[in-house]
Write a protein that holds these residues in place. Structure first.
Motif, PDB file in Angstrom:
ATOM      1  N   ALA A 133       0.789  -1.238   0.000  1.00 15.08           N
ATOM      2  CA  ALA A 133       0.000   0.000   0.000  1.00 15.08           C
ATOM      3  C   ALA A 133       0.813   1.276   0.000  1.00 15.08           C
ATOM      4  CB  ALA A 133      -0.941   0.013   1.205  1.00 15.08           C
ATOM      5  N   ILE A 160       1.371   0.897   5.987  1.00 13.40           N
ATOM      6  CA  ILE A 160       0.475   2.039   6.214  1.00 13.40           C
ATOM      7  C   ILE A 160      -0.958   1.759   5.777  1.00 13.40           C
ATOM      8  CG2 ILE A 160       2.349   3.706   5.919  1.00 13.40           C
ATOM      9  CD1 ILE A 160       0.802   4.257   3.103  1.00 13.40           C
ATOM     10  N   GLY A 161      -1.163   0.724   4.974  1.00 15.20           N
ATOM     11  CA  GLY A 161      -2.464   0.502   4.348  1.00 15.20           C
ATOM     12  C   GLY A 161      -3.411  -0.282   5.233  1.00 15.20           C
ATOM     13  N   ALA A 162      -4.404   0.398   5.795  1.00 13.14           N
ATOM     14  CA  ALA A 162      -5.374  -0.255   6.682  1.00 13.14           C
ATOM     15  C   ALA A 162      -6.383  -1.035   5.841  1.00 13.14           C
ATOM     16  CB  ALA A 162      -6.077   0.778   7.556  1.00 13.14           C
ATOM     17  N   TYR A 163      -6.029  -2.250   5.528  1.00 14.49           N
ATOM     18  CA  TYR A 163      -6.869  -3.118   4.694  1.00 14.49           C
ATOM     19  C   TYR A 163      -8.082  -3.624   5.468  1.00 14.49           C
ATOM     20  CZ  TYR A 163      -7.771  -6.817   1.238  1.00 14.49           C
ATOM     21  OH  TYR A 163      -8.319  -7.630   0.279  1.00 14.49           O
ATOM     22  N   GLY A 211      -4.019   2.145  11.975  1.00 14.97           N
ATOM     23  CA  GLY A 211      -3.783   3.379  11.240  1.00 14.97           C
ATOM     24  C   GLY A 211      -5.057   3.889  10.602  1.00 14.97           C
ATOM     25  N   PRO A 212      -5.047   5.133  10.069  1.00 13.40           N
ATOM     26  CA  PRO A 212      -6.280   5.742   9.591  1.00 13.40           C
ATOM     27  C   PRO A 212      -6.600   5.520   8.117  1.00 13.40           C
ATOM     28  CG  PRO A 212      -4.569   7.397   9.668  1.00 13.40           C
ATOM     29  CD  PRO A 212      -3.954   6.130  10.180  1.00 13.40           C
ATOM     30  N   SER A 213      -5.589   5.243   7.271  1.00 17.64           N
ATOM     31  CA  SER A 213      -5.810   5.276   5.815  1.00 17.64           C
ATOM     32  C   SER A 213      -5.470   3.954   5.152  1.00 17.64           C
ATOM     33  CB  SER A 213      -4.948   6.378   5.181  1.00 17.64           C
ATOM     34  OG  SER A 213      -5.049   6.346   3.772  1.00 17.64           O
ATOM     35  N   HIS A 214      -6.141   3.718   4.001  1.00  8.51           N
ATOM     36  CA  HIS A 214      -5.821   2.501   3.241  1.00  8.51           C
ATOM     37  C   HIS A 214      -4.668   2.691   2.270  1.00  8.51           C
ATOM     38  CE1 HIS A 214      -7.978   4.477   0.017  1.00  8.51           C
ATOM     39  NE2 HIS A 214      -9.111   4.448   0.709  1.00  8.51           N
ATOM     40  N   GLY A 215      -4.178   3.924   2.148  1.00  8.24           N
ATOM     41  CA  GLY A 215      -3.065   4.164   1.232  1.00  8.24           C
ATOM     42  C   GLY A 215      -3.400   3.711  -0.183  1.00  8.24           C
ATOM     43  N   ARG A 252      -8.229  -0.557  10.907  1.00  9.35           N
ATOM     44  CA  ARG A 252      -8.842   0.718  11.286  1.00  9.35           C
ATOM     45  C   ARG A 252     -10.332   0.501  11.525  1.00  9.35           C
ATOM     46  NH1 ARG A 252      -9.369   4.422   5.748  1.00  9.35           N
ATOM     47  NH2 ARG A 252     -10.603   2.934   4.533  1.00  9.35           N
ATOM     48  N   ASP A 253     -11.087   1.589  11.687  1.00 10.82           N
ATOM     49  CA  ASP A 253     -12.538   1.502  11.931  1.00 10.82           C
ATOM     50  C   ASP A 253     -12.838   0.644  13.158  1.00 10.82           C
ATOM     51  OD1 ASP A 253     -12.799   2.934   9.571  1.00 10.82           O
ATOM     52  OD2 ASP A 253     -13.257   1.165   8.356  1.00 10.82           O
TER      53      ASP A 253
END
Length: 230
Positions: free
Chosen positions: A58, A100-103, A144-148, A127-128
């Motif tokens: 990601a 970094i990618g919150a899958y 983390g906050p984002s899926h990148g 995340r979520d």
């Protein structure tokens, strides 16, 4: 794996399973378990199932064309949906330790729970935390906050999760402590090993919890414990 063993495995934690594997093997030295601290969305959650594996990344955008990326993503979901049950999604983030990618969030936990899977194990990101699918535990490397630029790189290939190698079809047990691959040769002995281990531990735990426990009581209990283990 029969229903009785599945029910038993869902009722115990992963350290118990690790200990029971050693009991079944008759020795220490078993090492097919995760290293380091992992995080979970459900401290009480336990997942048991056969691994359906994949790799994602990601940090950077995918180099392949969008049609190829989409086709692989659909193949990924098909593999997750059709894997032998009970099943666990075991997804290696190739960006680890800089993932970094919150899958794993509301959407993917809901999809995979809908497929009838038991949970997800990853060295990557989730995340979520307040909106994940209920009763779908995720054991992850970070939050983390984002899926990148998250995208699927491979499906049904061997993966590495926090120092543990997982092959497609491996039997996984995971909870807030991490995860373990159960060796196929001990599966038929596992229920008896868990019961033996629990009975043996009572030889120390019950005296230790009783009033008047002192060194003499400990020494007697520990002697009985060592004798029962051999």
């Amino acid at each position: 794996m029969d229903n009785a063993l599945l029910t038993l495995l869902r009722s115990v934690d992963t350290p118990t399973v690790c200990n029971a594997i050693e009991v079944a093997q008759g020795k220490r030295g078993f090492n097919a378990f995760t290293r380091g601290t992992m995080l979970t969305n459900d401290p009480a959650g336990v997942m048991v199932g056969y691994a359906v594996t994949a790799q994602i990344a990601a940090v950077a955008p995918p180099a392949e064309d969008p049609a190829t990326i989409r086709a692989r993503r659909m193949a990924y979901y098909k593999a997750m949906a059709e894997g032998p049950k009970p099943s666990v999604a075991v997804v290696e983030d190739l960006d680890y330790p800089n993932a970094i990618g919150a899958y794993w969030g509301e959407v993917n936990t809901t999809i995979h729970e809908g497929f009838g899977m038991s949970g997800a194990l990853t060295n990557g990101v989730m995340r979520d935390l307040g909106d994940m699918a209920p009763d779908f535990p995720v054991v992850a490397g970070s939050i983390g906050p984002s899926h990148g630029f998250v995208h699927v790189r491979s499906i049904n290939e061997p993966v590495q999760i926090m120092g543990m190698e997982v092959r497609p079809g491996d039997l996984i047990h995971a909870d807030r402590h991490g995860a373990v691959v159960i060796p196929p040769e001990v599966v038929d002995q596992l229920a008896a090993a868990i019961m033996k281990m629990q009975d043996t531990e009572k030889l120390v735990l019950e005296p230790a919890r009783a009033e008047g426990f002192d060194f003499d009581a400990f020494e007697a209990a520990w002697t009985a414990f060592e004798k029962a283990r051999t």
